[in-house]
Design an enzyme around this catalytic site. Structure first.
Site, PDB file in Angstrom:
ATOM      1  N   ASP A   1     -33.323  -3.533 -43.830  1.00 38.94           N
ATOM      2  CA  ASP A   1     -34.624  -2.860 -43.790  1.00 38.94           C
ATOM      3  C   ASP A   1     -35.479  -3.374 -44.935  1.00 38.94           C
ATOM      4  O   ASP A   1     -34.959  -3.716 -46.009  1.00 38.94           O
ATOM      5  CB  ASP A   1     -34.449  -1.344 -43.913  1.00 38.94           C
ATOM      6  CG  ASP A   1     -33.794  -0.725 -42.690  1.00 38.94           C
ATOM      7  OD1 ASP A   1     -34.052  -1.212 -41.580  1.00 38.94           O
ATOM      8  OD2 ASP A   1     -33.050   0.251 -42.853  1.00 38.94           O
TER       9      ASP A   1
ATOM     10  N   ASP B   1     -36.989  -1.785 -35.688  1.00 39.68           N
ATOM     11  CA  ASP B   1     -37.226  -0.340 -35.593  1.00 39.68           C
ATOM     12  C   ASP B   1     -38.635  -0.054 -35.082  1.00 39.68           C
ATOM     13  O   ASP B   1     -38.844   0.858 -34.281  1.00 39.68           O
ATOM     14  CB  ASP B   1     -37.050   0.332 -36.959  1.00 39.68           C
ATOM     15  CG  ASP B   1     -35.649   0.195 -37.519  1.00 39.68           C
ATOM     16  OD1 ASP B   1     -34.696   0.106 -36.726  1.00 39.68           O
ATOM     17  OD2 ASP B   1     -35.515   0.182 -38.758  1.00 39.68           O
TER      18      ASP B   1
END
Length: 169
Positions: free
Chosen positions: A124, A143
């Site tokens: 991330d 995402d």
């Protein structure tokens, strides 16, 4: 798009490939440029680049577990991806909105699945926050694609239910 009848809406898989490639390139870039949890402020008090590894699911769900969750989430991603491909193949010609939504979700799912299988965690790098008081969990392009695709799916279902017929196109 050639042979749409034979292949359903599978020609829309170029969106899936694009999401996957951009996701993996962006993750590689930020892993090369940032150290773990380092932040580069883009918009003060709102948006930063960072590097974080997530061994759990969305929003770090089950991230503190002993490692079994890696395989559970990988299995879920594989099953969901297979279902999405079959769904895409069965779409009719006018169901463009739905095809794009499914392709986005599939691309994001495959991007995070690749991380989970190869690295053991999801990379991330996007951090949204408010004045160092509130932080949304870090996330990535995969995402984002999953979220946009899911919202499109929800809107499609709402439009379909409201009109009483499929609202694709």
């Amino acid at each position: 798009m050639p042979e749409v009848d034979r292949f359903g809406r599978l020609p829309w898989l170029w969106i899936t490939v694009l999401v996957f490639v951009l996701d993996q390139l962006s993750k590689a870039f930020f892993q090369a440029e940032l150290s773990m949890y380092q932040q580069i402020v883009v918009i003060p008090d709102l948006f930063s680049w960072t590097l974080a590894y997530n061994t759990g699911a969305a929003f770090s769900f089950l991230a503190d577990s002993s490692g079994w969750q890696r395989w559970l989430f990988a299995l879920i991603a594989i099953v969901v991806s297979a279902i999405l491909v079959v769904w895409l193949k069965r779409l009719k010609k006018g169901e463009t909105w739905l095809a794009i939504a499914l392709a986005l979700v599939l691309g994001g799912a495959l991007g995070n699945l690749y991380d989970r299988m190869v690295l053991g965690h999801v990379v991330d790098f996007i951090l949204v926050h408010w004045q160092n008081r509130w932080y949304f969990p870090a996330f990535n392009l995969a995402d984002s694609a999953i979220t946009v695709g899911a919202v499109m799916l929800a809107l499609d279902m709402f439009r379909s239910k409201k009109s009483g017929e499929a609202a694709h196109g």
